[in-house]
Design an enzyme around this catalytic site. Structure first.
Site, short mmCIF file in Angstrom:
data_model
loop_
_atom_site.label_atom_id
_atom_site.label_comp_id
_atom_site.label_asym_id
_atom_site.label_seq_id
_atom_site.Cartn_x
_atom_site.Cartn_y
_atom_site.Cartn_z
N LEU A 49 22.70 -63.99 -72.76
CA LEU A 49 22.21 -62.63 -72.56
C LEU A 49 21.61 -62.16 -73.89
O LEU A 49 22.07 -62.56 -74.96
CB LEU A 49 23.34 -61.68 -72.15
N ASP A 50 20.61 -61.29 -73.81
CA ASP A 50 20.06 -60.72 -75.03
C ASP A 50 21.12 -59.90 -75.75
O ASP A 50 22.09 -59.42 -75.14
CB ASP A 50 18.87 -59.80 -74.70
N ARG A 51 20.91 -59.68 -77.05
CA ARG A 51 21.88 -58.95 -77.87
C ARG A 51 22.23 -57.59 -77.25
O ARG A 51 23.40 -57.17 -77.26
CB ARG A 51 21.30 -58.72 -79.27
N THR A 88 21.70 -56.60 -74.03
CA THR A 88 22.07 -56.64 -72.62
C THR A 88 23.58 -56.78 -72.51
O THR A 88 24.20 -57.51 -73.28
CB THR A 88 21.39 -57.83 -71.91
N ARG A 93 13.10 -57.86 -68.50
CA ARG A 93 12.49 -56.82 -69.32
C ARG A 93 10.97 -56.91 -69.24
O ARG A 93 10.28 -55.89 -69.07
CB ARG A 93 12.98 -56.97 -70.76
#
Length: 334
Positions: free
Chosen positions: A149-151, A153, A256
């Site tokens: 997961l993105d930082r 998210t 996104r």
């Protein structure tokens, strides 16, 4: 021995797999940064040619692998169950509090906002490192990330507790047998209220290299096919919408970028235009994207893993502010 190489043939069942994922399956202890170094220096090749980490593999392709890879992946000694130096009790406790589900093979965490999943340039504190520092907690073997997961998210993050589980779970994601549902708040209201976004993505050039954009004609070779299903759950007039997002593929920044491409960036997204002109002044200017639910077959028992993560604090505050009832619409996770 470090100068020797071996050639491994891509199986039919591995066709269309990305090179980095193929490596993760066959050499789970080889980190992404190290793989990138091997690719940059030409030590790893596909059919005798240099390749990128996101290259798609064809059945029968020949992967050149230097012997040093097996040396790096092979433990030099039996794993120690002694807690390593440098990991604080606070970090260990933080991981424990994230746990949503655990058995002898699998760990599911509720990732918080702002904490990186993996290390990178300037990133020294991350979940992967914390888990490595808790090998004693997991019987001496380092847990392995199954997806990312993105930082910024939040939500469900799947971890394999041992090598065999990592390989089996990797195949689950490869065959798209895992169903992922995300919740997001987007600017404006998508029309139609249910739809599908299909737009191949490529890494953006320039200083914002960690962004992606829609592929242009002539970029097919480097483009990553990406598909996302979306559905509007509730709305705030025409200012904002609470949407359920179900990615078919798992590309970097896919959700996104896709929502921004259809004109409805995710609120608080500072890479794709979601951090400007917020729907309400009191909303925290943080990314409003949450991995709400993950459903997948258990890699060993034949049963099912079904885990839901509660909304993070900043999204819960926004939901309350906008009178969006997360409990009432629980079925939107399903």
């Amino acid at each position: 021995m470090s100068d020797r190489v071996e050639t491994i043939e891509v199986k039919a069942s591995e066709a269309d797999m990305r090179l980095d994922r193929w490596f993760r399956l066959h050499f789970p202890d080889v980190g992404y940064s190290y793989l990138q170094k091997l690719l940059r220096t030409g030590q790893v090749r596909v059919d005798s040619r240099r390749a990128e980490a996101n290259a798609r593999l064809a059945a029968g392709a020949q992967i050149r692998v230097p012997a040093i890879v097996r040396i790096a992946a092979k433990p030099s000694a039996a794993p120690s169950v002694k807690p390593p130096l440098g990991l604080s009790k606070a970090d260990r406790d933080r991981i424990e509090k994230m746990i949503l589900y655990e058995d002898e093979h699998v760990l599911v965490l509720n990732k918080p906002f702002g904490l990186a999943v993996q290390g990178g340039t300037g990133t020294k504190r991350h979940i992967d490192g914390m888990l490595a520092g808790m090998a004693d907690r997991f019987g001496g073997e380092r847990p392995r990330l199954v997806h990312r997961l993105d930082r910024d998210t939040t939500g469900v993050l799947l971890i394999a507790k041992h090598r065999d589980a990592a390989a089996k779970l990797g195949r689950v994601f490869q065959t798209r047998s895992a169903a992922k549902t995300y919740w997001a708040l987007v600017k404006g209201v998508p029309k139609p209220p249910q739809g599908k976004v299909e737009a191949a993505l490529v890494k953006a050039a320039g200083p914002d290299g960690d962004r992606v954009r829609k592929a242009l004609p002539g970029e097919q070779e480097e483009a990553m096919h990406a598909t996302t299903h979306y559905s509007v759950i509730d709305r705030l007039a025409n200012k904002a919408a609470w949407v359920s997002l179900k990615p078919v593929t798992g590309r970097q920044h896919q959700l996104r970028a896709h929502m921004a491409l259809i004109g409805h960036p995710i609120v608080g997204d500072n890479k794709y235009g979601g951090d400007e002109n917020l729907p309400a002044e009191q909303i925290d200017n943080k990314l409003h994207l949450h991995a709400r639910r993950l459903v997948l077959p258990h890699p060993f028992t034949g049963g099912k893993i079904d885990v839901t993560a509660p909304l993070p604090e900043h999204m819960r505050k926004t939901w309350d502010l906008l009178s969006l009832d997360a409990d009432r619409y629980e079925e939107a996770s399903r």
